[in-house]
Write an enzyme that holds these catalytic residues in place. Structure first.
Site, mmCIF file in Angstrom:
data_model
loop_
_atom_site.group_PDB
_atom_site.id
_atom_site.type_symbol
_atom_site.label_atom_id
_atom_site.label_comp_id
_atom_site.label_asym_id
_atom_site.label_seq_id
_atom_site.Cartn_x
_atom_site.Cartn_y
_atom_site.Cartn_z
ATOM 1 N N ASP A 3 20.841 1.112 -12.989
ATOM 2 C CA ASP A 3 22.104 0.835 -13.691
ATOM 3 C C ASP A 3 22.348 1.909 -14.754
ATOM 4 O O ASP A 3 21.472 2.714 -15.041
ATOM 5 C CB ASP A 3 22.088 -0.565 -14.325
ATOM 6 C CG ASP A 3 20.978 -0.737 -15.347
ATOM 7 O OD1 ASP A 3 19.830 -0.334 -15.063
ATOM 8 O OD2 ASP A 3 21.230 -1.264 -16.452
ATOM 9 N N HIS A 16 16.962 1.182 -5.029
ATOM 10 C CA HIS A 16 18.105 0.522 -5.671
ATOM 11 C C HIS A 16 18.505 1.360 -6.879
ATOM 12 O O HIS A 16 17.895 1.288 -7.945
ATOM 13 C CB HIS A 16 17.727 -0.900 -6.103
ATOM 14 C CG HIS A 16 18.846 -1.613 -6.812
ATOM 15 N ND1 HIS A 16 19.865 -2.253 -6.150
ATOM 16 C CD2 HIS A 16 19.122 -1.760 -8.131
ATOM 17 C CE1 HIS A 16 20.710 -2.770 -7.015
ATOM 18 N NE2 HIS A 16 20.281 -2.483 -8.241
ATOM 19 N N ASP A 69 12.027 -1.519 1.487
ATOM 20 C CA ASP A 69 12.687 -0.247 1.181
ATOM 21 C C ASP A 69 14.152 -0.391 1.569
ATOM 22 O O ASP A 69 14.575 0.041 2.637
ATOM 23 C CB ASP A 69 12.005 0.901 1.945
ATOM 24 C CG ASP A 69 12.574 2.244 1.535
ATOM 25 O OD1 ASP A 69 13.189 2.328 0.452
ATOM 26 O OD2 ASP A 69 12.403 3.223 2.293
ATOM 27 N N GLU A 73 13.915 -0.957 -7.175
ATOM 28 C CA GLU A 73 14.700 -0.217 -8.166
ATOM 29 C C GLU A 73 13.836 0.940 -8.711
ATOM 30 O O GLU A 73 12.630 1.031 -8.440
ATOM 31 C CB GLU A 73 15.140 -1.144 -9.317
ATOM 32 C CG GLU A 73 16.164 -0.488 -10.221
ATOM 33 C CD GLU A 73 17.013 -1.459 -11.058
ATOM 34 O OE1 GLU A 73 16.845 -2.686 -10.927
ATOM 35 O OE2 GLU A 73 17.846 -0.958 -11.841
HETATM 36 O O1 9MR Z 1 11.488 -4.186 -15.714
HETATM 37 C C1 9MR Z 1 12.122 -5.433 -15.978
HETATM 38 C C2 9MR Z 1 11.259 -6.547 -15.438
HETATM 39 O O2 9MR Z 1 10.028 -6.583 -16.118
HETATM 40 C C3 9MR Z 1 11.988 -7.877 -15.565
HETATM 41 O O3 9MR Z 1 11.212 -8.881 -14.938
HETATM 42 C C4 9MR Z 1 13.354 -7.764 -14.925
HETATM 43 C C5 9MR Z 1 14.167 -9.056 -15.012
HETATM 44 O O4 9MR Z 1 14.480 -9.354 -16.320
HETATM 45 O O5 9MR Z 1 14.097 -6.719 -15.527
HETATM 46 C C6 9MR Z 1 13.500 -5.453 -15.356
HETATM 47 O O6 9MR Z 1 14.269 -4.492 -16.014
HETATM 48 C C7 9MR Z 1 15.531 -4.173 -15.489
HETATM 49 C C8 9MR Z 1 16.520 -4.238 -16.629
HETATM 50 O O7 9MR Z 1 16.669 -5.569 -17.055
HETATM 51 C C9 9MR Z 1 17.872 -3.639 -16.289
HETATM 52 N N1 9MR Z 1 17.743 -2.317 -15.742
HETATM 53 C C10 9MR Z 1 16.868 -2.288 -14.585
HETATM 54 C C11 9MR Z 1 15.489 -2.741 -14.954
HETATM 55 C C12 9MR Z 1 14.504 -2.560 -13.791
HETATM 56 O O8 9MR Z 1 14.675 -3.478 -12.782
#
Ligand code: 9MR
Length: 576
Positions: free
Chosen positions: A191, A505, A550, A559
């Site tokens: 994002d 992602h 994947d 991601e």
């Molecule tokens: O890395 C984060 C993970 O530990 C959490 O479980 C998850 C859900 O809250 O969010 C991950 O972080 C994301 C962030 O909230 C938004 N940008 C992408 C991040 C990676 O997935």
């Protein structure tokens, strides 16, 4: 003896030149079987070398030279054992005593040939460059120029010079709807938002790399716009995000906004197509403490570049002190959920004493003043593999980086946190030694690949502290897991190995119209509770180490993120 050194280029050229051979080879009699799993980049000379053979494979294995197709080594694999996290039964093929530089693959009856791998020195240099260069491509507010970005060039986007103060962030001076400027930095992940908590661990890990491996850092040319100046490129790159972080501090009170985001996630579009309004959202205690910790570390690490970066160290120190003071006055402003109407990443954390330990240790190291630890007790420390929400061991690692730091702490307190850290490393080492898959990894949360890499940080630091090479071997095992010695048979870094992940992602990757993703990104990896993103039936296994896809839509497993790549960067630079 002639000793070859594999530069990234020779390795790539050799593999390219041999791809016909590889393909023929892979179409051979064993193609019906599950493949032997090896590090798809390779193994450094004189280090432990293990590959994993599926249970259908024979005990006898061979190493074949990819160029000559001749067998150069024969060995006997271990007995069959089950790896409980993948529910697969495997043998280990140990060829640690084979140290002839070259490019090879492993074969045995009843198993598919491994992807090719190198043995040599310098085999991770290209990975070190691309894993770090990945941040350049994620720069916010800047054009990615063709001379640095090649086919991934793109227009500047998200100038972030007119950011609204969100209701949740309003204070006596900066009111709701006021406009502030907060340009630059890196996009967090797939994002386009920017988050202080996650930026902090990311920047810290890169600074830690610069602190410990300055010569290697200097040697690697990332080909970024600043490459011609006198600083190591990795430092120039990390300053991009650090300078953005400084804009997230409210000059009126030292508090730090938790994040700069739109109100919701946008679609899979390119950065310059995003027109959503962006806000700074709520100050939090975690943001202030993480910010203080990383500014303190940066102020210390960059002092030797005072002539190139005049007064920056001093600015960072002041920023760290005022954020620390804000957190002392506001010790429980939790970011436990998004304010109403805000739907972007939360980085929510309810256990925040470990953030105090991290900031306090960094402040002591910077100032020499033990008083920063005055209100910290032993129970505040979390001896855990670091992550964005568990940060004690980042602070302890900073302390352990230099034995002279012991003098800055009371002896019993120093011994307490040092012993806790080494005990954590011992546990990880034991998991490695007991693992049927020769990997220390035993838990698979969201972003499990970064757990593997961050275990590496603990192990490397334990090695640097004690000199025990077993820790180093286990750290290398974490990297081998990431690069292909895993039951999914993927190299989890884009652009590397015989079977790299491709469909990460990431908005840029999906929207840029280019097939191959930018090389050097570590994907999140298997997640025991993956789901809610793609139809559940696509996750074909419930075994934690197998729950991965994947697929562009699998944001819970595929991601990319700045804090995952920073862990990889540290590990690769440490093991170079
Ligand atoms: O890395 C984060 C993970 O530990 C959490 O479980 C998850 C859900 O809250 O969010 C991950 O972080 C994301 C962030 O909230 C938004 N940008 C992408 C991040 C990676 O997935």
């Amino acid at each position: 003896m002639l000793k070859k050194t594999f530069t990234a280029l020779t390795f790539a050229a050799l593999l390219a030149g041999c791809s016909g051979g590889v393909n023929n080879n892979q179409a051979a009699q064993n193609a019906d079987f599950e493949r032997i799993k090896a590090d798809q980049i390779g193994y450094q000379t004189n280090t432990a070398k293990i590959a994993v053979i599926p249970e259908t494979g024979s005990e006898d294995f061979e190493i074949v030279d990819l160029v000559s197709q001749k067998t150069v080594y024969s060995g006997k694999a271990s007995e069959i054992k089950e790896w409980e996290f993948s529910k697969t039964k495997v043998r280990q093929a140990d060829f640690s005593d084979f140290n002839q530089d070259g490019i090879y693959f492993l074969k045995c009856k009843g198993a598919g040939d491994s992807y090719p791998f190198a043995i040599g020195e310098g085999i991770y240099d290209d990975l070190a460059i691309k894993a770090m260069k990945s941040y350049y491509f994620a720069r916010c507010s800047q054009e990615i120029k063709p001379e640095y970005g090649g086919k991934y060039a793109r227009p500047a986007a998200h100038p972030d010079d007119k950011i609204k103060v969100h209701k949740s962030a309003a204070g006596p001076k900066r009111k709701e709807g006021d406009i502030i400027s907060s340009p630059g930095g890196w996009y967090d992940a797939g994002d386009y938002n920017k988050y202080i908590v996650n930026s902090s661990i990311s920047v810290w890990e890169i600074l830690n790399t610069i602190e410990l491996y300055p010569d290697y850092c200097k040697k690697l040319n990332l080909n970024i716009p600043e490459s011609k100046n006198a600083l190591p490129d990795i430092l120039d790159e990390v300053l991009v995000n650090l300078r953005w972080m400084l804009t997230m501090q409210d000059p009126d009170d030292g508090g730090v906004y938790h994040k700069l985001t739109a109100l919701g996630f946008n679609g899979m579009i390119m950065p310059h197509e995003d027109t959503d309004e962006r806000f700074v959202i709520k100050k939090s205690t975690t943001a202030a403490l993480d910010f203080a910790a990383v500014c303190a570390k940066a102020a210390r690490v960059i002092t030797k570049y005072e002539s190139e970066l005049p007064k920056l160290s001093d600015t960072l120190k002041k920023a760290a002190v005022s954020a620390w003071k804000w957190a002392q006055k506001n010790p429980e402003i939790l970011y436990d959920k998004n304010p109403e109407g805000v739907l972007t990443g939360q980085y929510d954390d309810r256990e925040i004493r470990d953030e105090f330990t991290w900031a306090a240790l960094e402040m002591v190291l910077l100032t020499g003043d033990k008083n920063y630890l005055k209100n910290i007790s032993e129970s505040d420390f979390a001896f855990k593999v670091p992550s964005w929400d568990s940060t004690s061991c980042l602070g302890i690692a900073s302390v352990l980086n230099n034995p002279k730091n012991a003098e800055k702490f009371d002896e019993s307190f120093y011994n307490f946190f040092k012993d806790g850290f080494i005990k954590l490393a011992d546990g990880i080492l034991k998991n490695y030694e007991n693992s049927a898959y020769a990997t220390p990894l035993t838990f698979f949360p969201w972003g499990s690949n970064s757990v593997a890499a961050n275990q590496g940080l603990i192990l490397v630091t334990a090695y640097n502290t004690t000199g025990n090479t077993k820790y180093l071997e286990a750290a290398q095992a974490d990297l081998h897991y990431i690069l292909g010695r895993n039951p999914l048979d993927y190299c989890f870094v884009t652009g590397f190995g015989g079977k790299p992940v491709k469909y990460v992602h990431d908005r840029r990757t999906v929207a840029d119209g280019i097939d191959a993703p930018v090389a050097g990104y570590l994907c999140g990896g298997p997640y025991a509770h993956a789901g809610g993103d793609v139809p559940d039936s696509l996750y074909t296994s419930t075994a934690p180490a197998m729950r991965y896809l994947d697929n562009h839509n699998s944001y819970t497993t595929n991601e990319i993120a700045i804090n995952w790549n920073s862990a990889l960067v540290f590990l690769v630079y440490a093991l170079h």
